[in-house]
Design a protein around this motif. Sequence first.
Motif, short mmCIF file in Angstrom:
data_model
loop_
_atom_site.label_atom_id
_atom_site.label_comp_id
_atom_site.label_asym_id
_atom_site.label_seq_id
_atom_site.Cartn_x
_atom_site.Cartn_y
_atom_site.Cartn_z
N GLY A 1 -7.55 -3.34 6.26
CA GLY A 1 -8.80 -3.07 5.85
C GLY A 1 -8.82 -3.58 4.30
N ALA A 2 -9.80 -2.85 3.74
CA ALA A 2 -9.98 -3.41 2.38
C ALA A 2 -9.11 -2.86 1.49
CB ALA A 2 -11.50 -2.77 1.73
N THR A 3 -9.11 -3.32 0.12
CA THR A 3 -7.93 -2.78 -0.82
C THR A 3 -8.52 -2.15 -1.78
OG1 THR A 3 -8.07 -5.17 -2.07
CG2 THR A 3 -6.32 -5.02 -0.15
N GLY A 4 -7.61 -1.33 -2.49
CA GLY A 4 -8.12 -0.60 -3.63
C GLY A 4 -7.61 0.84 -3.76
N ALA B 1 0.80 -1.13 -0.03
CA ALA B 1 -0.05 0.00 0.08
C ALA B 1 0.80 1.14 -0.16
CB ALA B 1 -1.03 -0.03 1.20
N VAL B 2 0.17 2.26 -0.73
CA VAL B 2 1.15 3.58 -0.99
C VAL B 2 0.06 4.78 -0.44
CG1 VAL B 2 0.93 3.60 -3.24
CG2 VAL B 2 2.45 4.87 -2.02
N LEU B 3 0.66 5.54 0.55
CA LEU B 3 -0.25 6.95 0.81
C LEU B 3 0.54 8.01 -0.43
CD1 LEU B 3 -2.15 8.75 2.17
CD2 LEU B 3 -0.13 9.12 4.07
N ALA C 1 -3.13 -4.14 -6.13
CA ALA C 1 -2.51 -3.92 -7.37
C ALA C 1 -2.39 -2.55 -7.59
CB ALA C 1 -3.36 -4.65 -8.32
N GLU C 2 -2.99 -1.84 -7.01
CA GLU C 2 -3.25 -0.10 -7.36
C GLU C 2 -1.71 0.49 -6.85
OE1 GLU C 2 -6.07 1.94 -8.53
OE2 GLU C 2 -6.07 -0.05 -9.44
N ALA C 3 -1.18 -0.28 -5.68
CA ALA C 3 0.06 0.39 -5.22
C ALA C 3 1.35 0.22 -6.31
CB ALA C 3 0.19 -0.31 -3.92
#
Length: 408
Positions: free
Chosen positions: A27-30, A11-13, A142-144
């Motif tokens: 939590g959830a992914t996306g 994950a990336v912010l 996958a978004e990350a």
Amino acid sequence: MTEQAIISSGAVLVLEDGRTFRGTSYGATGTALGEAVFATGMTGYQETITDPSYARQLVVQTAPHIGNTGVNRDDAESRQIWVAGYIVRDAARRPSNWRSEMSLDEELRDQGIIGIQGVDTRAITRHLRERGAMRAGIFSGAEAARPVDQLLAEVTASESMEGSKLAEEVSIDSSYVVEPSSHGWDGDTKFSIAAVDLGIKSMTPQRLAERGVRVHVLPATATLEDIDALEVDGVFYSNGPGDPATAEHQVKLLRQVLNQRIPFFGICFGNQLLGRALGFGTYKLRYGHRGINVPVMDRHTGKVEITSQNHGFAVDAPLDGPVEAPEPGFGRVEVSHVCLNDDVVEGLNCLDIPAFSVQYHPEAAAGPHDAAYLFDRFIDMMAGNRATGAQPDQHHSGNNQPSQENHA
């Protein structure tokens, strides 16, 4: 761990100014887009994420360890989680509390809330304090793995909190009633009020019900006809999300309420709308007040209260007062409370009509409870209004002041 597993857990912010922080999915992914803000409470994370005032915001918890007591149905402040995304440093691996019904991670997944863990929340907070709250995005799974420039483009194309009209999105569709409770009162219904839900927290009508008040909770689209039909003793405006400059309907309604001299009490968003109804402006704070340790001084008594707050906008009213309200017909108004950290207006008190408001949360779940007397002040105001026969020229500043007993 396989390459696919690493991709799915990553994950990336991405902040609006290009700063990025990498961690793992929580939590959830996306993809989650919103305004990145930080909350400083050391406890009450469930109350935070279920507070409708956090709608369309990515909340950074400055407390490092989050989720250790799990979640339960009793502590939720509304019908769902409202944060757009959740950012924590050390997520608890398992909850440990006798009241826990599921883990925070499970609850986030069940409600589709995208989060990130394992990031330096202190560094993020310092960055937001220096640069101000800003648009951001959490991208996980996958978004990350996508190029950062593509992710940043999505962030900069997202909506700003300024100009956002959100109260109607978080409000209820139909009204309901919270009857007086059996705790703390003598059994008779003392007053009834209309509480306009702009993002109300469940603890607010409970605090009034404990004092013998019947609370009619109305949607944000409520009209004066709706209120008049209930024959209530007072009107309450709740907390809520969004830019107060967009709340034209609620400001118009409030001016009608004030013109009828119906006692009024507002908190948080309700404080900002009272300010606008009186003719003052509002503005966006650099990074807002979000926590349960904000010091506020009551300028009448000199007493300092430690308060719970969650707001990114504030009222632009003169601290030297009282002054004549810019909107004709409402008489004199004064700033009753001020934040000791930055001199932000924390309360308004009308001297010639029965109305007052504060910027913070006197219901304060998960605390503190220094400001609980404000509910008693509202009841005193309604009692005074009833005793005078609700004649407009009989209201004065004495109706709006707290008794020493309430401050004890």
